[in-house]
Design an enzyme around this catalytic site. Structure first.
Site, mmCIF file in Angstrom:
data_model
loop_
_atom_site.group_PDB
_atom_site.id
_atom_site.type_symbol
_atom_site.label_atom_id
_atom_site.label_comp_id
_atom_site.label_asym_id
_atom_site.label_seq_id
_atom_site.Cartn_x
_atom_site.Cartn_y
_atom_site.Cartn_z
ATOM 1 N N HIS A 205 2.629 -0.781 8.102
ATOM 2 C CA HIS A 205 2.128 -1.865 8.944
ATOM 3 C C HIS A 205 2.896 -1.781 10.269
ATOM 4 O O HIS A 205 4.122 -1.704 10.271
ATOM 5 C CB HIS A 205 2.430 -3.224 8.317
ATOM 6 C CG HIS A 205 1.546 -3.604 7.182
ATOM 7 N ND1 HIS A 205 1.359 -2.814 6.086
ATOM 8 C CD2 HIS A 205 0.791 -4.725 6.973
ATOM 9 C CE1 HIS A 205 0.532 -3.426 5.250
ATOM 10 N NE2 HIS A 205 0.170 -4.588 5.756
ATOM 11 N N HIS B 106 -3.566 -5.766 -0.269
ATOM 12 C CA HIS B 106 -2.363 -6.057 -1.062
ATOM 13 C C HIS B 106 -2.830 -6.710 -2.353
ATOM 14 O O HIS B 106 -3.454 -7.780 -2.308
ATOM 15 C CB HIS B 106 -1.439 -7.013 -0.307
ATOM 16 C CG HIS B 106 -1.029 -6.494 1.034
ATOM 17 N ND1 HIS B 106 0.148 -5.834 1.256
ATOM 18 C CD2 HIS B 106 -1.675 -6.507 2.235
ATOM 19 C CE1 HIS B 106 0.229 -5.473 2.526
ATOM 20 N NE2 HIS B 106 -0.870 -5.871 3.144
ATOM 21 N N GLU C 31 1.009 -5.426 14.194
ATOM 22 C CA GLU C 31 0.256 -6.622 13.791
ATOM 23 C C GLU C 31 0.791 -7.785 14.628
ATOM 24 O O GLU C 31 0.083 -8.361 15.432
ATOM 25 C CB GLU C 31 0.440 -6.872 12.287
ATOM 26 C CG GLU C 31 -0.300 -8.105 11.762
ATOM 27 C CD GLU C 31 0.030 -8.406 10.282
ATOM 28 O OE1 GLU C 31 1.038 -7.894 9.766
ATOM 29 O OE2 GLU C 31 -0.738 -9.183 9.666
ATOM 30 N N ASP D 47 -7.104 -6.999 3.542
ATOM 31 C CA ASP D 47 -5.682 -7.380 3.582
ATOM 32 C C ASP D 47 -5.284 -8.268 2.386
ATOM 33 O O ASP D 47 -4.743 -7.768 1.408
ATOM 34 C CB ASP D 47 -5.356 -8.055 4.922
ATOM 35 C CG ASP D 47 -3.893 -7.933 5.323
ATOM 36 O OD1 ASP D 47 -3.147 -7.225 4.644
ATOM 37 O OD2 ASP D 47 -3.505 -8.545 6.346
ATOM 38 N N ASP D 48 -5.524 -9.568 2.488
ATOM 39 C CA ASP D 48 -5.158 -10.522 1.431
ATOM 40 C C ASP D 48 -6.333 -11.490 1.229
ATOM 41 O O ASP D 48 -6.260 -12.657 1.637
ATOM 42 C CB ASP D 48 -3.904 -11.296 1.854
ATOM 43 C CG ASP D 48 -2.735 -10.375 2.116
ATOM 44 O OD1 ASP D 48 -2.126 -9.900 1.145
ATOM 45 O OD2 ASP D 48 -2.464 -10.092 3.299
ATOM 46 N N HIS E 288 -6.876 -1.103 3.055
ATOM 47 C CA HIS E 288 -5.731 -1.989 3.354
ATOM 48 C C HIS E 288 -5.901 -3.273 2.561
ATOM 49 O O HIS E 288 -6.620 -4.180 2.975
ATOM 50 C CB HIS E 288 -5.684 -2.249 4.870
ATOM 51 C CG HIS E 288 -4.538 -3.105 5.311
ATOM 52 N ND1 HIS E 288 -4.083 -3.106 6.611
ATOM 53 C CD2 HIS E 288 -3.755 -4.002 4.652
ATOM 54 C CE1 HIS E 288 -3.082 -3.954 6.730
ATOM 55 N NE2 HIS E 288 -2.869 -4.525 5.543
HETATM 56 N N1 ADE Z 1 1.987 -8.499 3.099
HETATM 57 C C1 ADE Z 1 0.790 -8.937 2.691
HETATM 58 N N2 ADE Z 1 -0.036 -9.058 3.736
HETATM 59 C C2 ADE Z 1 0.652 -8.668 4.835
HETATM 60 C C3 ADE Z 1 0.343 -8.563 6.207
HETATM 61 N N3 ADE Z 1 -0.846 -8.884 6.705
HETATM 62 N N4 ADE Z 1 1.311 -8.139 7.038
HETATM 63 C C4 ADE Z 1 2.520 -7.817 6.578
HETATM 64 N N5 ADE Z 1 2.859 -7.903 5.302
HETATM 65 C C5 ADE Z 1 1.934 -8.319 4.426
HETATM 66 ZN ZN ZN Z 2 -1.410 -5.856 5.121
#
Ligand code: ADE
Ligand code: ZN
Length: 339
Positions: A199, A21, A202, A280-281, A19
């Protein structure tokens, strides 16, 4: 038995990420460099000012900054450099397999051609495989705040690149944009042979997880934290071994949890859920894979055995072939025995 420190154990264990991005790996230094060469203005005058803006109270506050950052990506080389920087970074963390999202609409909506985006990312992923030995899968993620027609158009643009893309996903602003909005797009994507993930849970309710499973027919849920509010759903996820790709530092930074000590990952494991650790990011949330593992290990006092189980889960939940999974899991088990 070497009995190395828990930090070293985490650093050196071969691991998979499921996971991630790619736009969320855009480190401020590279962002400034690419903005400069493309003559793109950014709202912040220094790297420190930009980093200072990375304080979020919820998902939307993060997404606003994330999309603004992605605006400076113009040329194929920009997408290559972004992806290559991520691969170099995870190579130092012993990530041996990664399944990454890209958000084409973030770029095509600004007039950047789909092929510019995908070619840059794909070339870097291939270089990563050939030069660094990192295997990968690429996942096209639809932006759920946009409409069905836009998602269909994106899917159409992706078809000539089918060989490069393993699956489709669904991300962006969750609440108010339920999975059911994309029922027909996902049906078409499946018909075209793409695997599917979404997703869900969350920030959105457990109901969105049901929708992702029943309506979009996904094989994996990204995040899924809020499944814990529905016992029947937990039992269903556990019984069918549907993986959840959890992101501890993301959850902390987006206030899904107020402290890593409250992170539900172990509670979920104890309930029989197939949970995995992901970043994630990472450029926005303070860490890549090892920092995520270390964060939960310190907060929840995880043992080497528990860390090993989580790492094995990631290979089990991946889209590698059964044979590749077996090989990786064996390597992880041998690493555990040695250390
Ligand atoms: N796009 C990038 N990170 C995300 C996240 N945690 N939740 C939803 N969209 C995303
Ligand atoms: Zn994500």
């Amino acid at each position: 038995m070497n009995n190395i420190s828990i930090e070293k154990f985490i650093e050196e264990i071969p691991k998979a990420e499921l996971h991630l991005h790619i736009e969320g790996t855009f480190e401020p230094e590279l962002l400034f460099e690419i903005a400069k060469r493309n003559n793109k203005k950014i709202k912040y005058s220094t790297i420190a000012d930009l980093k200072n803006a990375y304080r979020f109270n919820n998902l939307q506050e993060f997404l606003d900054i994330y999309y603004a950052g992605a605006n400076v990506l113009i040329e194929e080389k920009d997408f290559y450099d972004l992806t290559w920087a991520y691969l170099i970074k995870i190579h130092t963390q012993n990530v041996v397999h990664t399944e990454i999202f890209f958000d084409p609409q973030t770029h095509t909506d600004r007039g950047i051609p789909f092929n510019t985006v995908i070619k840059g990312i794909y070339r870097a992923l291939e270089d990563g495989k050939n030069k660094l030995g990192i295997t990968y899968k690429l996942i096209l993620s639809f932006l759920r705040h946009l409409d069905e027609a836009s998602a269909f158009n994106t899917l159409k643009e992706a078809l000539p690149y089918k060989k490069w893309i393993s699956g489709v996903g669904l991300d962006s602003s969750e609440v108010g944009n339920p999975p059911s909005k994309f029922e027909r797009v996902f049906a078409k994507a499946k018909e075209e042979g793409f695997l599917t993930v979404a997703h869900a849970g969350e920030e959105g309710p457990a109901e969105y997880i049901w929708e992702a499973l029943d309506i979009l027919k996904v094989t994996r849920i990204d995040h899924g934290n809020r499944c814990l509010e529905d016992d029947k759903l937990v039992q269903h996820l556990a019984k069918l071994k549907i993986p959840l790709t959890l992101c501890p530092l993301s959850n902390l930074e987006l206030k899904v949890v107020s402290d890593l000590k409250d992170h539900p990952i172990i509670k979920m494991m104890d309930k029989g859920l197939l949970v995995t650790v992901n970043s994630d990011d990472p450029a926005y949330f303070g860490g890549y894979m090892n920092e995520n593992y270390l964060g939960i290990t310190k907060a929840l006092d995880l043992s080497k055995k528990q860390i090993t189980e989580l790492v094995k889960n990631s290979f089990k939940a991946s889209w590698l072939t059964s044979k590749e999974k077996e090989e990786k899991i064996l390597q992880v088990e041998e690493y555990f025995k040695k250390n």
